[in-house]
Design a protein around this motif. Sequence first.
Motif, PDB file in Angstrom:
ATOM      1  N   GLY A  72       5.559   6.000   1.163  1.00  0.00           N
ATOM      2  CA  GLY A  72       5.541   5.256   2.420  1.00  0.00           C
ATOM      3  C   GLY A  72       6.848   5.296   3.171  1.00  0.00           C
ATOM      4  N   ALA A  73       7.962   5.572   2.481  1.00  0.00           N
ATOM      5  CA  ALA A  73       9.258   5.677   3.157  1.00  0.00           C
ATOM      6  C   ALA A  73       9.351   6.930   4.024  1.00  0.00           C
ATOM      7  CB  ALA A  73      10.378   5.677   2.118  1.00  0.00           C
ATOM      8  N   HIS A  74       8.463   7.905   3.799  1.00  0.00           N
ATOM      9  CA  HIS A  74       8.503   9.157   4.545  1.00  0.00           C
ATOM     10  C   HIS A  74       7.280   9.348   5.437  1.00  0.00           C
ATOM     11  CE1 HIS A  74      11.925  10.397   2.053  1.00  0.00           C
ATOM     12  NE2 HIS A  74      11.226   9.979   1.004  1.00  0.00           N
ATOM     13  N   TRP A  75       6.125   8.848   5.007  1.00  0.00           N
ATOM     14  CA  TRP A  75       4.892   9.008   5.776  1.00  0.00           C
ATOM     15  C   TRP A  75       4.236   7.646   5.946  1.00  0.00           C
ATOM     16  CZ3 TRP A  75       5.831  12.288   1.502  1.00  0.00           C
ATOM     17  CH2 TRP A  75       6.189  13.597   1.839  1.00  0.00           C
ATOM     18  N   ASP A  76       3.959   7.305   7.189  1.00  0.00           N
ATOM     19  CA  ASP A  76       3.376   5.992   7.484  1.00  0.00           C
ATOM     20  C   ASP A  76       1.992   5.828   6.887  1.00  0.00           C
ATOM     21  OD1 ASP A  76       5.611   5.236   8.879  1.00  0.00           O
ATOM     22  OD2 ASP A  76       4.825   5.900  10.831  1.00  0.00           O
ATOM     23  N   PHE A  77       1.288   6.942   6.662  1.00  0.00           N
ATOM     24  CA  PHE A  77      -0.066   6.832   6.141  1.00  0.00           C
ATOM     25  C   PHE A  77      -0.092   6.172   4.766  1.00  0.00           C
ATOM     26  CE2 PHE A  77      -3.555   8.721   3.609  1.00  0.00           C
ATOM     27  CZ  PHE A  77      -4.620   8.189   4.307  1.00  0.00           C
ATOM     28  N   PHE A  78       0.990   6.292   3.990  1.00  0.00           N
ATOM     29  CA  PHE A  78       1.022   5.721   2.641  1.00  0.00           C
ATOM     30  C   PHE A  78       1.648   4.327   2.626  1.00  0.00           C
ATOM     31  CE2 PHE A  78       0.948  10.314   2.021  1.00  0.00           C
ATOM     32  CZ  PHE A  78      -0.088  10.441   1.118  1.00  0.00           C
ATOM     33  N   ASN A  79       1.992   3.819   3.783  1.00  0.00           N
ATOM     34  CA  ASN A  79       2.566   2.482   3.862  1.00  0.00           C
ATOM     35  C   ASN A  79       1.452   1.459   4.072  1.00  0.00           C
ATOM     36  OD1 ASN A  79       4.578   0.590   3.846  1.00  0.00           O
ATOM     37  ND2 ASN A  79       5.884   1.725   5.262  1.00  0.00           N
ATOM     38  N   GLY A  80       1.807   0.186   4.010  1.00  0.00           N
ATOM     39  CA  GLY A  80       0.818  -0.856   4.233  1.00  0.00           C
ATOM     40  C   GLY A  80       1.030  -2.040   3.330  1.00  0.00           C
ATOM     41  N   ASP A  81       0.200  -3.045   3.537  1.00  0.00           N
ATOM     42  CA  ASP A  81       0.272  -4.264   2.724  1.00  0.00           C
ATOM     43  C   ASP A  81      -0.531  -4.077   1.446  1.00  0.00           C
ATOM     44  OD1 ASP A  81       1.773  -5.525   4.701  1.00  0.00           O
ATOM     45  OD2 ASP A  81      -0.027  -6.182   5.770  1.00  0.00           O
ATOM     46  N   PRO A  82       0.074  -4.274   0.298  1.00  0.00           N
ATOM     47  CA  PRO A  82      -0.646  -4.090  -0.974  1.00  0.00           C
ATOM     48  C   PRO A  82      -1.629  -5.226  -1.235  1.00  0.00           C
ATOM     49  CG  PRO A  82       1.588  -4.851  -1.390  1.00  0.00           C
ATOM     50  CD  PRO A  82       1.496  -4.625   0.087  1.00  0.00           C
ATOM     51  N   MET A  83      -2.886  -5.020  -0.821  1.00  0.00           N
ATOM     52  CA  MET A  83      -3.920  -6.038  -1.029  1.00  0.00           C
ATOM     53  C   MET A  83      -4.833  -5.712  -2.200  1.00  0.00           C
ATOM     54  SD  MET A  83      -5.012  -6.879   2.916  1.00  0.00           S
ATOM     55  CE  MET A  83      -5.372  -5.165   3.250  1.00  0.00           C
ATOM     56  N   GLY A  84      -4.870  -4.475  -2.616  1.00  0.00           N
ATOM     57  CA  GLY A  84      -5.786  -4.083  -3.690  1.00  0.00           C
ATOM     58  C   GLY A  84      -7.107  -3.603  -3.141  1.00  0.00           C
ATOM     59  N   TYR A  85      -7.741  -4.405  -2.300  1.00  0.00           N
ATOM     60  CA  TYR A  85      -8.995  -4.011  -1.668  1.00  0.00           C
ATOM     61  C   TYR A  85      -8.704  -3.026  -0.540  1.00  0.00           C
ATOM     62  CZ  TYR A  85     -11.239  -7.885  -4.127  1.00  0.00           C
ATOM     63  OH  TYR A  85     -11.714  -8.722  -5.093  1.00  0.00           O
ATOM     64  N   GLN A 112     -14.452  -4.523   6.741  1.00  0.00           N
ATOM     65  CA  GLN A 112     -13.906  -4.850   8.056  1.00  0.00           C
ATOM     66  C   GLN A 112     -14.094  -3.635   8.966  1.00  0.00           C
ATOM     67  OE1 GLN A 112     -10.046  -6.726   8.095  1.00  0.00           O
ATOM     68  NE2 GLN A 112      -9.535  -5.860  10.096  1.00  0.00           N
ATOM     69  N   GLY A 113     -14.753  -3.850  10.085  1.00  0.00           N
ATOM     70  CA  GLY A 113     -15.097  -2.758  10.976  1.00  0.00           C
ATOM     71  C   GLY A 113     -13.929  -2.276  11.806  1.00  0.00           C
ATOM     72  N   SER A 114     -12.892  -1.821  11.179  1.00  0.00           N
ATOM     73  CA  SER A 114     -11.715  -1.295  11.866  1.00  0.00           C
ATOM     74  C   SER A 114     -11.411   0.096  11.338  1.00  0.00           C
ATOM     75  CB  SER A 114     -10.505  -2.214  11.663  1.00  0.00           C
ATOM     76  OG  SER A 114     -10.217  -2.360  10.276  1.00  0.00           O
ATOM     77  N   ILE A 115     -10.679   0.871  12.116  1.00  0.00           N
ATOM     78  CA  ILE A 115     -10.314   2.223  11.713  1.00  0.00           C
ATOM     79  C   ILE A 115      -9.094   2.152  10.800  1.00  0.00           C
ATOM     80  CG2 ILE A 115      -9.607   4.497  12.522  1.00  0.00           C
ATOM     81  CD1 ILE A 115     -11.000   3.861  15.154  1.00  0.00           C
ATOM     82  N   PRO A 116      -9.182   2.604   9.560  1.00  0.00           N
ATOM     83  CA  PRO A 116      -8.021   2.553   8.655  1.00  0.00           C
ATOM     84  C   PRO A 116      -6.866   3.418   9.168  1.00  0.00           C
ATOM     85  CG  PRO A 116     -10.057   2.944   7.439  1.00  0.00           C
ATOM     86  CD  PRO A 116     -10.383   3.120   8.885  1.00  0.00           C
ATOM     87  N   GLN A 117      -5.688   2.824   9.205  1.00  0.00           N
ATOM     88  CA  GLN A 117      -4.491   3.545   9.635  1.00  0.00           C
ATOM     89  C   GLN A 117      -3.667   4.035   8.445  1.00  0.00           C
ATOM     90  OE1 GLN A 117      -4.045   4.216  12.861  1.00  0.00           O
ATOM     91  NE2 GLN A 117      -5.883   3.041  13.377  1.00  0.00           N
ATOM     92  N   THR A 118      -3.762   3.348   7.326  1.00  0.00           N
ATOM     93  CA  THR A 118      -3.054   3.746   6.113  1.00  0.00           C
ATOM     94  C   THR A 118      -4.037   3.764   4.952  1.00  0.00           C
ATOM     95  OG1 THR A 118      -2.446   1.535   5.309  1.00  0.00           O
ATOM     96  CG2 THR A 118      -1.027   2.532   7.004  1.00  0.00           C
ATOM     97  N   ILE A 119      -3.593   4.329   3.846  1.00  0.00           N
ATOM     98  CA  ILE A 119      -4.463   4.447   2.679  1.00  0.00           C
ATOM     99  C   ILE A 119      -4.713   3.092   2.020  1.00  0.00           C
ATOM    100  CG2 ILE A 119      -2.675   4.805   0.917  1.00  0.00           C
ATOM    101  CD1 ILE A 119      -4.431   7.044  -0.196  1.00  0.00           C
TER     102      ILE A 119
END
Length: 353
Positions: free
Chosen positions: A184-197, A281-288
């Motif tokens: 995640g420090a290099h690519w935004d796609f691997f960043n995000g809030d660690p929720m598990g789900y 949740q009916g949203s487009i995923p931005q990160t993994i």
Amino acid sequence: MEKTKDQKMENIEMNAGEEMLPTPAIGEDRIAQPSRRLMRGAHLSREDRMFGWTLKGGALFILILFLIVLGVCFVTAWPSITKFGLAFLWSSAWNPSRQIFGAFPYLVGTLWVTGIALVVAIPVAILSALFLSDYVPKWLGGIVSTLMEMLAGIPSIVFGAFGIAFVVPLLRDHVEPFIARTLGAHWDFFNGDPMGYGILAAGLVVAFMIIPLVATVTRDSLLMVPREMVEASYALGATQVETLLFVKLKAVIPGIIGSVTLGFGRAVGETMAVLLLIGNQGSIPQTIQDVGYTISALLANTFTYAVIDPLYSAAEVELGLILLLITLVMNTLGRKLLMRLMGGRLAGSVGGG
């Protein structure tokens, strides 16, 4: 010279009156040709003809059933098709109260979950198949094969419960924070809030579900490689690894493609496990690590309420048609690729064309 002519005349007289059978095409079995002609001719008994028509009726029933399902879905989805058109595919709005519907978030969620599942499952399944076909001890081979087949038959709801109890806490507390700190420090796609789900949890659990399917088909394909090919490879000085990678694995590429196609069909339509893990949740995923929604999960979760509104139910049935179209396209592409790899012999080998 005269003796040769006399021999030719004798051969002609011996063959006179006999039926000249047509020369079979290359690759056809000469012995099977008389039976094929009998099946087409009028020499069949009444029982044989009745049995033949029964078999044709069974095959025709499959085609009729598919056309009925496709026709009912198309008629039910027609109000949505006529109102939204192709814009339904790339529209992100989904508001049943205002009768505005768009498939794009659910289509993206479906493709992300399926993609993650295939990326994880294919390497593991192929390596497992290679081990089971050539390296596993005899006493362990039967046990592992039986457990793998049992794993393929576990209901999806059990995998969903396993995901909630084990996969989600593991991702939330360990895996997703590690991914965010490193990748995640290099690519935004691997960043995000660690929720598990989210799509990562759903993709991993679906991967666990399709690994036994892909591995079993690949292992069976490896075991069917002719022993003569393997012995010829050893005779030419190849090692066990070289024989496995460059002879056996190359020979079963069509089987691997077929197993991956089956795995894709299982992954793209998986419902209950994904419904429990993806976050809905009916949203487009931005990160993994984002939550999302798949087409099958949406239909399972909301179709009971959608039948109240004709346009709402039509939009959801149109989503089902999109899912069906994706599966048909993938199966068709897989078949074309198999035919190219097998030199056009697929139609004869599996009864197509």
